[in-house]
Design a protein around this motif. Structure first.
Motif, PDB file in Angstrom:
ATOM      1  N   ASP A  11     -13.793  78.044 -59.685  1.00  0.00           N
ATOM      2  CA  ASP A  11     -13.713  76.806 -58.737  1.00  0.00           C
ATOM      3  C   ASP A  11     -14.933  76.000 -58.591  1.00  0.00           C
ATOM      4  N   SER A  12     -16.235  76.508 -58.640  1.00  0.00           N
ATOM      5  CA  SER A  12     -17.497  75.671 -58.353  1.00  0.00           C
ATOM      6  C   SER A  12     -17.543  74.548 -59.750  1.00  0.00           C
ATOM      7  N   ASN A  13     -17.097  75.196 -60.995  1.00  0.00           N
ATOM      8  CA  ASN A  13     -17.178  74.498 -61.963  1.00  0.00           C
ATOM      9  C   ASN A  13     -16.243  73.588 -62.113  1.00  0.00           C
ATOM     10  N   ASN A  14     -15.049  73.741 -61.398  1.00  0.00           N
ATOM     11  CA  ASN A  14     -14.129  72.667 -61.621  1.00  0.00           C
ATOM     12  C   ASN A  14     -14.210  71.562 -60.560  1.00  0.00           C
ATOM     13  N   LEU A  15     -15.107  71.893 -59.477  1.00  0.00           N
ATOM     14  CA  LEU A  15     -15.566  70.793 -58.594  1.00  0.00           C
ATOM     15  C   LEU A  15     -16.468  69.911 -59.030  1.00  0.00           C
ATOM     16  N   ALA A  16     -17.457  70.625 -59.825  1.00  0.00           N
ATOM     17  CA  ALA A  16     -18.554  69.810 -60.355  1.00  0.00           C
ATOM     18  C   ALA A  16     -17.965  68.896 -61.394  1.00  0.00           C
ATOM     19  N   GLY A  17     -16.933  69.336 -62.196  1.00  0.00           N
ATOM     20  CA  GLY A  17     -16.287  68.194 -63.232  1.00  0.00           C
ATOM     21  C   GLY A  17     -15.444  67.137 -62.465  1.00  0.00           C
ATOM     22  N   ILE A  18     -14.799  67.691 -61.584  1.00  0.00           N
ATOM     23  CA  ILE A  18     -14.009  66.368 -60.735  1.00  0.00           C
ATOM     24  C   ILE A  18     -15.228  65.512 -60.145  1.00  0.00           C
ATOM     25  N   ALA A  19     -16.300  65.972 -59.632  1.00  0.00           N
ATOM     26  CA  ALA A  19     -17.460  65.054 -58.928  1.00  0.00           C
ATOM     27  C   ALA A  19     -17.899  64.061 -60.149  1.00  0.00           C
ATOM     28  N   VAL A  20     -18.113  64.717 -61.382  1.00  0.00           N
ATOM     29  CA  VAL A  20     -18.814  63.730 -62.311  1.00  0.00           C
ATOM     30  C   VAL A  20     -17.796  62.782 -62.899  1.00  0.00           C
ATOM     31  N   ALA A  21     -16.386  63.285 -62.954  1.00  0.00           N
ATOM     32  CA  ALA A  21     -15.533  62.434 -63.366  1.00  0.00           C
ATOM     33  C   ALA A  21     -15.440  61.270 -62.217  1.00  0.00           C
ATOM     34  N   ILE A  22     -15.361  61.484 -61.113  1.00  0.00           N
ATOM     35  CA  ILE A  22     -15.054  60.309 -60.190  1.00  0.00           C
ATOM     36  C   ILE A  22     -16.488  59.591 -60.080  1.00  0.00           C
ATOM     37  N   ALA A  23     -17.844  60.046 -60.351  1.00  0.00           N
ATOM     38  CA  ALA A  23     -18.784  59.211 -60.407  1.00  0.00           C
ATOM     39  C   ALA A  23     -19.085  58.378 -61.640  1.00  0.00           C
ATOM     40  N   VAL A  24     -18.326  58.774 -62.727  1.00  0.00           N
ATOM     41  CA  VAL A  24     -18.386  57.869 -63.899  1.00  0.00           C
ATOM     42  C   VAL A  24     -17.453  56.621 -63.397  1.00  0.00           C
ATOM     43  N   LEU A  25     -16.138  57.093 -62.935  1.00  0.00           N
ATOM     44  CA  LEU A  25     -15.300  56.027 -62.683  1.00  0.00           C
ATOM     45  C   LEU A  25     -15.645  54.959 -61.728  1.00  0.00           C
ATOM     46  N   ALA A  26     -16.317  55.712 -60.603  1.00  0.00           N
ATOM     47  CA  ALA A  26     -17.188  54.649 -59.811  1.00  0.00           C
ATOM     48  C   ALA A  26     -17.995  53.613 -60.480  1.00  0.00           C
ATOM     49  N   SER A  68     -29.200  70.292 -73.279  1.00  0.00           N
ATOM     50  CA  SER A  68     -28.215  69.693 -74.551  1.00  0.00           C
ATOM     51  C   SER A  68     -27.546  69.035 -74.219  1.00  0.00           C
ATOM     52  N   ILE A  69     -27.175  68.521 -72.650  1.00  0.00           N
ATOM     53  CA  ILE A  69     -26.272  67.464 -72.005  1.00  0.00           C
ATOM     54  C   ILE A  69     -27.133  66.374 -72.229  1.00  0.00           C
ATOM     55  N   PHE A  70     -28.302  66.046 -72.893  1.00  0.00           N
ATOM     56  CA  PHE A  70     -29.064  64.833 -72.862  1.00  0.00           C
ATOM     57  C   PHE A  70     -28.405  63.821 -73.432  1.00  0.00           C
ATOM     58  N   PRO A  71     -27.773  63.913 -74.565  1.00  0.00           N
ATOM     59  CA  PRO A  71     -27.041  62.620 -75.007  1.00  0.00           C
ATOM     60  C   PRO A  71     -26.060  61.975 -74.334  1.00  0.00           C
ATOM     61  N   THR A  72     -25.184  62.809 -73.628  1.00  0.00           N
ATOM     62  CA  THR A  72     -24.186  62.397 -72.691  1.00  0.00           C
ATOM     63  C   THR A  72     -24.691  61.680 -71.338  1.00  0.00           C
ATOM     64  N   LEU A  73     -26.085  62.557 -70.952  1.00  0.00           N
ATOM     65  CA  LEU A  73     -26.540  62.151 -69.790  1.00  0.00           C
ATOM     66  C   LEU A  73     -27.241  60.693 -70.042  1.00  0.00           C
ATOM     67  N   LEU A  74     -27.705  60.559 -71.312  1.00  0.00           N
ATOM     68  CA  LEU A  74     -28.248  59.163 -71.885  1.00  0.00           C
ATOM     69  C   LEU A  74     -27.189  57.954 -71.790  1.00  0.00           C
ATOM     70  N   LEU A  75     -25.901  58.535 -71.891  1.00  0.00           N
ATOM     71  CA  LEU A  75     -24.685  57.553 -71.956  1.00  0.00           C
ATOM     72  C   LEU A  75     -24.495  56.935 -70.621  1.00  0.00           C
ATOM     73  N   ILE A  76     -24.425  58.148 -69.742  1.00  0.00           N
ATOM     74  CA  ILE A  76     -23.838  57.858 -68.263  1.00  0.00           C
ATOM     75  C   ILE A  76     -25.022  56.965 -67.532  1.00  0.00           C
ATOM     76  N   THR A  77     -26.294  57.508 -67.868  1.00  0.00           N
ATOM     77  CA  THR A  77     -27.424  56.564 -67.027  1.00  0.00           C
ATOM     78  C   THR A  77     -27.500  55.296 -67.599  1.00  0.00           C
ATOM     79  N   THR A  78     -27.256  55.205 -68.670  1.00  0.00           N
ATOM     80  CA  THR A  78     -27.243  53.700 -69.218  1.00  0.00           C
ATOM     81  C   THR A  78     -25.940  52.910 -68.745  1.00  0.00           C
ATOM     82  N   LEU A  79     -25.057  53.382 -68.645  1.00  0.00           N
ATOM     83  CA  LEU A  79     -23.694  52.822 -68.125  1.00  0.00           C
ATOM     84  C   LEU A  79     -24.305  52.558 -66.435  1.00  0.00           C
TER      85      LEU A  79
END
Length: 688
Positions: A11-26, A68-79
């Motif tokens: 459940d914690s992992n699901n909430l974290a995934g939903i939060a990240v998805a909302i943040a990217v859309l925002a 290992s998440i750094f490449p994706t983190l790089l994309l998100i912070t750039t956006l």
């Protein structure tokens, strides 16, 4: 009611995934929806905080895969930064105000001069774009290429460790997964660095849009003077650029840190201190150079101050290194004492040496180089001789004294168990008569330990006389070395272990990898190969030509897994090498003792095949008659001066050898298939 731990984690992992998805859309929505200045201030501070956090994390991790998440983190912070740029540009051009954060940054950096502020901002962008981003891009590209090229070799190394038993299946699976993750990481980094490069370019373009767009809007719509418009929009533009480009610079630096870390076992701070300041001598030299520069005319205060700092750091590091070395020695001594006290320390006593030569105290001079002893050199030559003659890499032979033995006695052990012993007279020579001993040489009667031949111990004064009389005279070290060599050759099949076979396989693999890949492990296991090689060594068949042996096994292992049958096929492949030792000198004649056809037929009929293997089920009384007839014939042939060699049918050879090996251990038994067409067989006897 409490939820199970696994369900709560899910459940914690699901909430974290939903939060990240909302943040990217925002973040994407921010580019469209106008933001209030107060809300924009919070997001700008959040952007700077994230950049600082990422940079610090990259400095404290020990390996790139820890983030290992750094490449994706790089994309998100750039956006996210681009979305902030769009929002701030909208407020700057529409309202001429984009919040306190941008205004304070712009006022602080400009210092009252728009030109200076613009130049400072431009320098920051150039540093990020040309130095850090460009370098990180190149390093990421090279790292990705080398990582992908090295994958097959790393996979083969894991398979080799797994086959040799150095790691288990779970460890091999973990290593393969790490290799795949590493390849995916550097491959993603190669592409993700392009985001940083594009972000820098976008920052430069947005800079000019804000300055020129704001300048004209101020003149045409806001009715500002040229000076007022230039001052106001330069402050806002530079502040906007700094607020977004400083996090970009931090992220770019973090990217460079990630892709340039190599061969590290600690975090960046520990590596920096240990590798840069870990050599006091270099600090002393650098301090001396600064002192010289201060003396010759350069500003003395900063130079001498820095020289003093480096000298003090070097002194402290030197002292710390010495204290650490002393502490490590003391710790090692304490651990050694503790290990001795531990009950489980007896485990080390379970280690068994493959070969041992124990000697009484009177024989120590044979080993002591200072007393002229050369037995150690002879042992080295024995290992070389066995490698050349048998193809066997003899393990190191441990030489030690044993006070429980007689002073002149020695004992040869294999895997901790004595197989033979002997006694020599260190101040005498051993003399063996060429035939019948006529008693012309006085000495102490004894037996040569290796072959059991009658001999005598004679004094050094009688050595020349014995040699003139035709005696074979050898010194005590040669007696021991000959005995040891014969023991190794006789028990070579016991000495050869699986680890030794693995070493031989690795040696062949370097020059003939195709043979190994075909044979092991698909057709034969390492244990089966060991049984075949041990079976050959048991009858003193050299295994030096391993390529021929393995090719023969690869040809026949598809039809049978019976190691006895495979040994016979290997012998036939080595026929020329086996037979040449028994030919009459200078001829192609092979004197042999044949078996009576009726006896061969009886042996063939007595062979029983079961699911557990094949064995000879012969009547004991009949077997005794066969052995008696064989011993009589062997003695007769030996008296004629020939080496006894039995020649029989291939199907009978192995079982006749097993039947007679206790009565006549060194008897040579050959099959018809091992006799080449160019040889001339001379029958000198028959076992009936």
């Amino acid at each position: 009611m409490a939820l199970p731990q696994s369900q709560a984690k899910s459940d914690s992992n699901n909430l974290a995934g939903i939060a990240v998805a909302i943040a990217v859309l925002a973040t994407v929505v921010m580019m469209i929806v106008p933001l209030k200045p107060i809300f924009l201030d919070m997001l700008l501070i959040f952007n700077i905080s994230i950049a600082i956090l990422v940079l610090l994390v990259t400095m404290f991790i020990e390996g790139a895969l820890e983030i290992s998440i750094f490449p994706t983190l790089l994309l998100i912070t750039t956006l996210f930064r681009l979305a902030l740029n769009v929002s701030t540009t909208r407020l700057v051009l529409l309202d001429g105000y984009a919040g306190q954060v941008i205004e304070k940054f712009g006022t602080f950096v400009l210092g009252g001069s728009p030109v200076v502020g613009f130049i400072v901002f431009l320098i920051l962008v150039i540093i990020q774009f040309i130095v850090i981003t460009k370098g990180a891009e190149r390093v990421a590209e090279v790292a990705a290429r080398f990582t992908l090229d090295a994958m097959p070799g790393k996979q083969m190394a894991i398979d080799a460790d797994l086959n040799t038993g150095l790691i288990n299946e779970s460890e091999a699976k973990k290593r393969r997964k790490d290799i795949q993750r590493e390849a995916d990481f550097y491959g993603a980094m190669d592409g993700a660095v392009k985001f940083v490069k594009g972000d820098a370019i976008a920052g430069i373009i947005i800079l000019f849009v804000n300055i020129f767009g704001g300048f004209f809007i101020g003149l045409l719509q806001k009715n500002l003077t040229v000076t007022q418009a230039a001052m106001k929009y330069t402050i806002l533009t530079v502040g906007d650029g700094l607020v977004t480009q400083i996090p970009a610079l931090l992220i770019s630096t973090a990217t460079g840190v990630i892709v340039t870390r190599a061969a590290s076992e600690a975090n960046l701070g520990q590596d920096l201190l240990s590798q840069l300041f870990g050599y006091p001598r270099t600090l002393y030299i650098a301090s001396g150079v600064l002192v010289v520069l201060g003396i010759i005319g350069l500003p003395p205060i900063p130079l001498l101050t820095m020289a003093a700092v480096l000298g003090f750091v070097g002194y402290r590091m030197d002292r710390t290194n010495k204290e650490t070395a002393i502490a490590e020695i003391e710790k090692a001594q304490e651990q050694e004492i503790e290990e001795i006290k531990k009950p489980e320390n007896v485990v080390s006593l379970l280690n068994v040496d493959p070969l041992e030569l124990e000697m009484g105290y009177a024989l120590i001079p044979l080993v002591d180089v200072q007393q002229g002893g050369d037995l150690l050199d002879r042992v080295i030559m024995i290992r070389r001789q066995c490698a050349l003659e048998l193809g066997l890499v003899v393990p190191p032979i441990r030489l030690r004294d044993n006070m429980q033995l007689k002073p002149n006695a020695y004992s040869i052990k294999i895997k901790g168990v004595e197989v033979t012993n002997g006694e020599i007279m260190i101040d005498h020579y051993m003399a063996m008569a060429p035939g019948f001993d006529d008693g012309s040489i006085a000495g102490i009667d004894t037996k040569e330990p290796a072959f059991g031949l009658p001999a005598k111990w004679i004094t050094p004064q009688l050595r020349d006389q014995a040699e003139l009389a035709g005696y074979t005279v050898v010194d005590p070290p040669s007696v021991v070395a000959t005995h040891l060599t014969e023991v190794i050759k006789t028990h070579a099949y016991e000495i050869l272990g699986r680890q030794d076979v693995q070493g031989l396989v690795d040696h062949v693999k370097q020059t003939h990898p195709a043979v190994i890949s075909e044979l092991i492990p698909d057709l034969l296991s390492l244990g089966d190969l060991q049984k075949v090689l041990a079976g050959l060594l048991k009858e003193r068949v050299p295994i030096r030509d391993l390529v021929t042996i393995m090719e023969t096994l690869a040809d026949h292992a598809r039809m049978t897994k019976d190691t006895d049958v495979l040994i016979e096929y290997a012998r036939q492949a080595l026929a020329r090498q086996i037979v040449k030792s028994y030919l009459l000198p200078g001829t192609n004649q092979l004197p042999v003792i044949s078996l009576d056809p009726g006896l061969e037929n009886n042996i063939r009929e007595a062979i029983q095949q079961t699911e557990h293997g094949t064995y000879l089920a012969m009547d004991p009384m009949e077997a005794q008659k066969v052995i008696a007839a064989l011993v009589k014939e062997v003695e007769r042939v030996s008296q004629m001066g020939y080496q006894p060699v039995i020649l029989c049918a291939p199907i009978v050879r192995l079982y006749f050898k097993r039947l007679t090996e206790r009565a006549v251990p060194q008897l040579v038994v050959l099959s018809y298939n091992e006799i080449g067409t160019q040889l001339e067989v001379q029958t000198i006897g028959m076992v009936r």
